[in-house]
Write a protein that holds these residues in place. Structure first.
Motif, PDB file in Angstrom:
ATOM      1  N   THR A   1      -6.844  -2.469   1.697  1.00 53.64           N
ATOM      2  CA  THR A   1      -6.989  -3.676   0.880  1.00 53.64           C
ATOM      3  C   THR A   1      -8.224  -3.573  -0.013  1.00 53.64           C
ATOM      4  O   THR A   1      -8.168  -3.861  -1.214  1.00 53.64           O
ATOM      5  CB  THR A   1      -7.098  -4.923   1.773  1.00 53.64           C
ATOM      6  N   GLU A   2      -9.342  -3.132   0.553  1.00 49.32           N
ATOM      7  CA  GLU A   2     -10.577  -2.992  -0.224  1.00 49.32           C
ATOM      8  C   GLU A   2     -10.387  -1.991  -1.354  1.00 49.32           C
ATOM      9  O   GLU A   2     -10.823  -2.227  -2.493  1.00 49.32           O
ATOM     10  CB  GLU A   2     -11.724  -2.559   0.700  1.00 49.32           C
TER      11      GLU A   2
ATOM     12  N   HIS B   1       0.790  -1.228   0.000  1.00 50.82           N
ATOM     13  CA  HIS B   1       0.000   0.000   0.000  1.00 50.82           C
ATOM     14  C   HIS B   1       0.830   1.290   0.000  1.00 50.82           C
ATOM     15  O   HIS B   1       0.576   2.195  -0.808  1.00 50.82           O
ATOM     16  CB  HIS B   1      -0.971  -0.026   1.189  1.00 50.82           C
TER      17      HIS B   1
ATOM     18  N   SER C   1       1.126  -5.425   8.233  1.00 44.60           N
ATOM     19  CA  SER C   1       1.694  -6.320   7.232  1.00 44.60           C
ATOM     20  C   SER C   1       2.590  -7.399   7.815  1.00 44.60           C
ATOM     21  O   SER C   1       2.924  -8.366   7.137  1.00 44.60           O
ATOM     22  CB  SER C   1       2.499  -5.508   6.199  1.00 44.60           C
TER      23      SER C   1
ATOM     24  N   MET D   1      -7.975  -9.284   8.649  1.00 48.58           N
ATOM     25  CA  MET D   1      -8.165  -8.381   7.526  1.00 48.58           C
ATOM     26  C   MET D   1      -8.808  -9.105   6.343  1.00 48.58           C
ATOM     27  O   MET D   1      -9.780  -8.643   5.753  1.00 48.58           O
ATOM     28  CB  MET D   1      -6.817  -7.794   7.098  1.00 48.58           C
ATOM     29  N   TRP D   2      -8.245 -10.274   5.981  1.00 48.05           N
ATOM     30  CA  TRP D   2      -8.783 -11.008   4.850  1.00 48.05           C
ATOM     31  C   TRP D   2     -10.179 -11.540   5.139  1.00 48.05           C
ATOM     32  O   TRP D   2     -11.040 -11.575   4.263  1.00 48.05           O
ATOM     33  CB  TRP D   2      -7.840 -12.139   4.451  1.00 48.05           C
TER      34      TRP D   2
ATOM     35  N   TYR E   1     -14.461  -0.387   7.051  1.00 47.25           N
ATOM     36  CA  TYR E   1     -13.424  -1.405   7.267  1.00 47.25           C
ATOM     37  C   TYR E   1     -12.397  -0.834   8.225  1.00 47.25           C
ATOM     38  O   TYR E   1     -11.691   0.111   7.894  1.00 47.25           O
ATOM     39  CB  TYR E   1     -12.741  -1.766   5.947  1.00 47.25           C
TER      40      TYR E   1
ATOM     41  N   ALA F   1      -8.932  -2.924   7.086  1.00 48.53           N
ATOM     42  CA  ALA F   1      -8.777  -3.464   5.733  1.00 48.53           C
ATOM     43  C   ALA F   1      -9.224  -2.497   4.646  1.00 48.53           C
ATOM     44  O   ALA F   1      -9.389  -2.908   3.502  1.00 48.53           O
ATOM     45  CB  ALA F   1      -9.546  -4.776   5.610  1.00 48.53           C
TER      46      ALA F   1
ATOM     47  N   LYS G   1      -3.588 -10.194  12.645  1.00 49.33           N
ATOM     48  CA  LYS G   1      -4.330  -9.100  12.031  1.00 49.33           C
ATOM     49  C   LYS G   1      -4.517  -9.326  10.526  1.00 49.33           C
ATOM     50  O   LYS G   1      -5.532  -8.939   9.959  1.00 49.33           O
ATOM     51  CB  LYS G   1      -3.630  -7.764  12.302  1.00 49.33           C
ATOM     52  N   LEU G   2      -3.522  -9.940   9.890  1.00 45.10           N
ATOM     53  CA  LEU G   2      -3.681 -10.243   8.461  1.00 45.10           C
ATOM     54  C   LEU G   2      -4.837 -11.198   8.228  1.00 45.10           C
ATOM     55  O   LEU G   2      -5.616 -11.032   7.281  1.00 45.10           O
ATOM     56  CB  LEU G   2      -2.377 -10.851   7.915  1.00 45.10           C
TER      57      LEU G   2
END
Length: 220
Positions: free
Chosen positions: A180-181, A154, A210, A219-220, A174, A177, A215-216
């Motif tokens: 990501t979105e 990002h 990251s 997030m997904w 979000y 995230a 948290k990843l």
């Protein structure tokens, strides 16, 4: 081309100076710098104001400090204040890789007439910023790669402001995230003209989203 760089900050007095210095040191002359602080209480505001007093900014900066509901609201505030042709982020824990980054980004936009440019990043030790921990190679862009889970890092992404105004900003619903979105929306749905720079753009301190597996997954 004018470049607007946005830094959001909340209680980051130990790192915000490094982020700001990396922008101030850029050799590209037409940078608008926007710092959006979330009403910090740890001395960050004093550091920011002290840095803003440096005459090298030539008044090309904007600073607001007020309570918000998180990083993405703060980023959206910064985007709405931006007047540049291109928008990029330097988070308060991060630093631009070297003083030529923005010049090279602008050159890539001019060379390719892209809507969206991204590159490589490097994770560094949180206390020893010249100690490299991990290199993130963005790699070439293909729309199908997004569907398999690939996204660029990002903070290496620079996007034309008119594209952001057209395609929409960060979805603040979000909580961790929204970046990501937004990347999925821009790189898979919007069908933009995208260019990859095989070049390190950002240094990121370890410890953020990251590098946090829990948290990843969330997030997904």
């Amino acid at each position: 081309m004018k470049v607007s760089i946005i830094t959001t900050c909340y209680n980051r007095c130990s790192t915000i100076r490094g982020a700001m210095e990396s922008v101030l040191d850029q050799d590209y002359p037409d940078i608008e710098y926007i710092v959006v602080d979330g009403a910090s209480t740890d001395g960050s505001i004093d550091v920011i104001k002290g840095m803003m007093a440096d005459p090298r900014w030539k008044k090309n900066y904007k600073f607001i400090s007020e309570s918000d509901h998180g990083m993405y609201e703060a980023i959206n505030k910064g985007i709405k204040l931006a007047t540049g042709d291109i928008i990029g982020m330097v988070h308060s824990d991060d630093m631009l890789f070297d003083r030529h980054v923005i010049s090279d980004v602008v050159a890539k936009f001019k060379e390719t007439d892209a809507d969206f440019v991204y590159g490589d990043g490097i994770y560094v030790n949180s206390n020893k910023i010249h100690k490299h921990v991990r290199v993130w190679h963005g790699g070439s862009y293909h729309r199908w790669k997004v569907k398999t889970g690939w996204l660029p890092l990002h903070p290496t992404c620079y996007i034309r402001r008119d594209v952001m105004m057209r395609e929409g900003l960060y979805d603040e619903s979000y909580k961790i995230a929204a970046d990501t979105e937004l990347l999925v929306r821009y790189l898979y749905e919007a069908k933009l003209k995208v260019a990859y720079m095989h070049r390190r753009i950002i240094r990121m301190r370890m410890g953020g989203l990251s590098t946090n597996r829990a948290k990843l997954k969330l997030m997904w």
